[in-house]
Each structure stands twice: as structure tokens, then as C-alpha cells.
Design a protein around this motif. Sequence first.
Motif, PDB file in Angstrom:
ATOM      1  N   PRO A 118       0.657  -1.326   0.120  1.00 36.37           N
ATOM      2  CA  PRO A 118      -0.167  -0.109  -0.058  1.00 36.37           C
ATOM      3  C   PRO A 118       0.944   1.345   0.093  1.00 36.37           C
ATOM      4  O   PRO A 118       1.882   1.346   0.460  1.00 36.37           O
ATOM      5  N   LEU A 119       0.384   2.371  -0.814  1.00 42.06           N
ATOM      6  CA  LEU A 119       0.905   3.521  -0.793  1.00 42.06           C
ATOM      7  C   LEU A 119       1.248   4.263   0.427  1.00 42.06           C
ATOM      8  O   LEU A 119       2.200   4.774   0.839  1.00 42.06           O
ATOM      9  N   SER A 120       0.390   3.923   1.352  1.00 42.03           N
ATOM     10  CA  SER A 120       0.365   4.732   2.793  1.00 42.03           C
ATOM     11  C   SER A 120       1.251   4.132   3.665  1.00 42.03           C
ATOM     12  O   SER A 120       1.942   4.624   4.669  1.00 42.03           O
ATOM     13  N   ARG A 121       1.778   2.577   3.385  1.00 40.22           N
ATOM     14  CA  ARG A 121       2.739   1.955   4.185  1.00 40.22           C
ATOM     15  C   ARG A 121       4.279   2.430   3.817  1.00 40.22           C
ATOM     16  O   ARG A 121       4.995   2.691   4.721  1.00 40.22           O
ATOM     17  N   ASP A 122       4.518   2.490   2.478  1.00 41.01           N
ATOM     18  CA  ASP A 122       5.835   2.714   2.026  1.00 41.01           C
ATOM     19  C   ASP A 122       5.782   3.319   0.554  1.00 41.01           C
ATOM     20  O   ASP A 122       5.690   2.376  -0.236  1.00 41.01           O
ATOM     21  N   PRO A 123       5.715   4.433   0.230  1.00 43.35           N
ATOM     22  CA  PRO A 123       5.816   4.922  -1.132  1.00 43.35           C
ATOM     23  C   PRO A 123       6.721   4.483  -2.207  1.00 43.35           C
ATOM     24  O   PRO A 123       6.341   4.093  -3.361  1.00 43.35           O
ATOM     25  N   LEU A 124       7.747   4.301  -1.576  1.00 39.80           N
ATOM     26  CA  LEU A 124       8.967   3.766  -2.425  1.00 39.80           C
ATOM     27  C   LEU A 124       8.829   2.408  -2.583  1.00 39.80           C
ATOM     28  O   LEU A 124       8.868   1.902  -3.833  1.00 39.80           O
ATOM     29  N   ASP A 125       8.498   1.476  -1.822  1.00 36.59           N
ATOM     30  CA  ASP A 125       8.271   0.170  -1.985  1.00 36.59           C
ATOM     31  C   ASP A 125       7.069  -0.233  -2.730  1.00 36.59           C
ATOM     32  O   ASP A 125       6.934  -1.009  -3.736  1.00 36.59           O
ATOM     33  N   TRP A 126       6.050   0.770  -2.674  1.00 36.93           N
ATOM     34  CA  TRP A 126       4.502   0.932  -3.420  1.00 36.93           C
ATOM     35  C   TRP A 126       5.017   0.820  -5.057  1.00 36.93           C
ATOM     36  O   TRP A 126       4.583   0.187  -5.861  1.00 36.93           O
ATOM     37  N   ALA A 127       5.910   1.883  -5.216  1.00 37.39           N
ATOM     38  CA  ALA A 127       6.413   2.092  -6.648  1.00 37.39           C
ATOM     39  C   ALA A 127       7.111   1.148  -7.062  1.00 37.39           C
ATOM     40  O   ALA A 127       6.846   0.634  -8.444  1.00 37.39           O
ATOM     41  N   TYR A 128       7.995   0.497  -6.307  1.00 34.59           N
ATOM     42  CA  TYR A 128       8.937  -0.588  -6.615  1.00 34.59           C
ATOM     43  C   TYR A 128       8.377  -1.798  -7.200  1.00 34.59           C
ATOM     44  O   TYR A 128       8.587  -2.471  -7.938  1.00 34.59           O
ATOM     45  N   HIS A 129       7.002  -2.209  -6.432  1.00 36.57           N
ATOM     46  CA  HIS A 129       6.564  -3.036  -6.817  1.00 36.57           C
ATOM     47  C   HIS A 129       5.620  -2.978  -8.283  1.00 36.57           C
ATOM     48  O   HIS A 129       4.914  -4.026  -8.624  1.00 36.57           O
ATOM     49  N   LEU A 130       5.236  -1.898  -8.546  1.00 35.99           N
ATOM     50  CA  LEU A 130       4.418  -1.628  -9.491  1.00 35.99           C
ATOM     51  C   LEU A 130       5.131  -1.161 -10.668  1.00 35.99           C
ATOM     52  O   LEU A 130       4.452  -0.818 -11.792  1.00 35.99           O
ATOM     53  N   ILE A 131       6.489  -1.207 -10.738  1.00 34.04           N
ATOM     54  CA  ILE A 131       7.110  -0.586 -12.011  1.00 34.04           C
ATOM     55  C   ILE A 131       6.987  -1.431 -12.949  1.00 34.04           C
ATOM     56  O   ILE A 131       6.617  -1.107 -14.221  1.00 34.04           O
ATOM     57  N   LEU A 132       7.103  -2.863 -13.016  1.00 36.68           N
ATOM     58  CA  LEU A 132       6.816  -3.735 -13.980  1.00 36.68           C
ATOM     59  C   LEU A 132       5.555  -3.858 -14.521  1.00 36.68           C
ATOM     60  O   LEU A 132       5.199  -3.678 -15.744  1.00 36.68           O
ATOM     61  N   PRO A 133       4.335  -3.881 -13.687  1.00 37.30           N
ATOM     62  CA  PRO A 133       3.064  -3.722 -14.289  1.00 37.30           C
ATOM     63  C   PRO A 133       2.856  -2.566 -14.905  1.00 37.30           C
ATOM     64  O   PRO A 133       2.063  -2.566 -15.807  1.00 37.30           O
ATOM     65  N   TRP A 134       3.213  -1.278 -14.410  1.00 31.88           N
ATOM     66  CA  TRP A 134       3.121  -0.018 -15.104  1.00 31.88           C
ATOM     67  C   TRP A 134       3.707  -0.134 -16.680  1.00 31.88           C
ATOM     68  O   TRP A 134       3.152   0.282 -17.470  1.00 31.88           O
ATOM     69  N   LEU A 135       4.716  -0.747 -16.661  1.00 28.71           N
ATOM     70  CA  LEU A 135       5.551  -0.877 -17.811  1.00 28.71           C
ATOM     71  C   LEU A 135       4.716  -1.669 -18.899  1.00 28.71           C
ATOM     72  O   LEU A 135       4.756  -1.453 -20.190  1.00 28.71           O
ATOM     73  N   THR A 136       4.349  -2.896 -18.318  1.00 28.70           N
ATOM     74  CA  THR A 136       3.671  -3.899 -19.049  1.00 28.70           C
ATOM     75  C   THR A 136       2.415  -2.963 -19.834  1.00 28.70           C
ATOM     76  O   THR A 136       2.243  -3.105 -21.001  1.00 28.70           O
ATOM     77  N   LEU A 137       1.557  -2.181 -19.023  1.00 28.64           N
ATOM     78  CA  LEU A 137       0.499  -1.611 -19.639  1.00 28.64           C
ATOM     79  C   LEU A 137       0.778  -0.439 -20.601  1.00 28.64           C
ATOM     80  O   LEU A 137       0.155  -0.122 -21.551  1.00 28.64           O
ATOM     81  N   ALA A 138       1.791   0.350 -20.106  1.00 26.31           N
ATOM     82  CA  ALA A 138       2.124   1.645 -20.832  1.00 26.31           C
ATOM     83  C   ALA A 138       2.929   1.292 -22.004  1.00 26.31           C
ATOM     84  O   ALA A 138       2.544   1.898 -23.046  1.00 26.31           O
ATOM     85  N   VAL A 139       3.665   0.145 -22.286  1.00 29.64           N
ATOM     86  CA  VAL A 139       4.273  -0.038 -23.347  1.00 29.64           C
ATOM     87  C   VAL A 139       3.333  -0.311 -24.707  1.00 29.64           C
ATOM     88  O   VAL A 139       3.524   0.023 -25.817  1.00 29.64           O
ATOM     89  N   LEU A 140       2.134  -0.890 -24.142  1.00 24.68           N
ATOM     90  CA  LEU A 140       1.125  -1.197 -25.223  1.00 24.68           C
ATOM     91  C   LEU A 140       0.455   0.070 -26.001  1.00 24.68           C
ATOM     92  O   LEU A 140      -0.374  -0.161 -26.968  1.00 24.68           O
ATOM     93  N   TYR A 141       0.768   1.068 -25.430  1.00 20.41           N
ATOM     94  CA  TYR A 141      -0.048   2.214 -25.512  1.00 20.41           C
ATOM     95  C   TYR A 141       0.849   3.476 -26.168  1.00 20.41           C
ATOM     96  O   TYR A 141       0.422   4.407 -26.732  1.00 20.41           O
TER      97      TYR A 141
END
Length: 234
Positions: A118-141
Motif C-alpha cells: 500500500p502507498l500509505s505504508r511505504d511509497p518507495l516500496d509501493w512504486a518498486y512493486h508496480l514498476i513492471l506492471p506499469w511498464l507492461t500496460l504503458a508499452v502497449l499504448y
Amino acid sequence: MSADLGLDQPLYVQYLTMMKQIFTGQLTSYASSQNVVEQIWKGLPATLSLCIGAAVLWMVLAIWFGYLSAVHCRQVHRPGVDHPVAGRHIVPVFWLAAILLYYLSFKAELFPTSGYVPLSRDPLDWAYHLILPWLTLAVLYVGFYSRVLRSNMLDVMNDDHVRTARAKGISERQVRIKHVLRNSMIPVVTLFGLDFGAVVGGGAILTETVFNLNGVGLYAGQAIGTLDLPPLIG
């Protein structure tokens, strides 16, 4: 048990009953007997984090590449922009997610293999866990949006108001940003609204399933696997 769930009733009666339960917050899963609305609200932060982050990433990259491609249309190597366009149509989300997960998580060990923080727990770890999912969706568009923006900018550059702005002595950079880019973004924003809904409704399910993100998409994917109708309707 089937009588309690109403499974012995006609399908349209079950559907109307479930629609009523959605608005009253009483819709219950057949498989787990859990409240569907509560499970959706529980997974909503992960899904919104995935979709909004990916949307911001693909819009920023698309604007950047589209702008550069339009300004330097003769210097930029066009296949570098056009290739992602084809990727949007022929590369499945789950395939790209699996490739990134295998090489960057399991092989290189650069990113976590699964999970959501969760973002409220650790913003850096939140982004770290979502980098690959973000990249997966973003590359397609990215490629598609940059191509659309490039085409719009090249058309707007020949409009009368742009020539008038240049005749007034405004710098070329200001003309491109204030007059060309701003007017070229109108159809891009329209497409963004449509594609963002498609990402929430379809891309999030596959991406969350591959990366094991505990969001609404994963919940819907599990419901599909067990043929659990109430979560899908919810």
C-alpha cells in the motif's frame, strides 16, 4: 444450499436479485460466501494504483516521443516510433507481462516477483512493486499515442493560426508548445478516456493475475476461474 443461493431460480431472476444486492451492499460470492462489495473496495487501491500509474507513464512518454517525432520528423528514425504501434495490436498483455517477469524478476532479480505494498505504508516500496506492471500496460499504448500525436501536430503546423503566431514574432518553441501541441492534444485526450476504461476493465485483470496484485482485476480473474457469477456482475 442451492435454494439459499437462489440457484434454482431462472437466470433472469438471479440476475435481478444480484443487481438489487449490489445496490444494497448484500451481494455475496457463491464460492467463498464473502461480501462482493467489500472485496471490491478492498482491491480497489491496487487496481487504481496500477491503472493510474500506467496511464500517467504512457501519456508522458507518448507526448515526449510524439512531440520529438513531429518536430524532427525527418531526423528521427520513424520505425523506432512505429514498432510499439504494432505491439499494441499483436502483443498480448499476459505475454509481455510474463516476459518482463521472467527476465527482470526471476533472472536478473531487479524487481519483486509479485505482491502489492500500500502507498500509505511505504511509497518507495509501493512504486518498486508496480514498476513492471506499469511498464507492461504503458508499452502497449506509447507507440500508438505518439503516432496519433505526431500526425495531429504535423497537420496543425500548417494551420492559419500557427502561421499567424510565427508572423507575430513568437519563438518557434512557444509556437510548438502553446499553439501546436495544445491543439493536437484534443483527440489524444479523447482516446485516453476510452483506453483508460479498457485498461481498468480488461488489461488490469490479466496484469494483476500475472503479477499477483491483490486488486479488483485479480479478484475478477479468480471469479472467472471458479465460474463465480456475483463477483463478475459486481
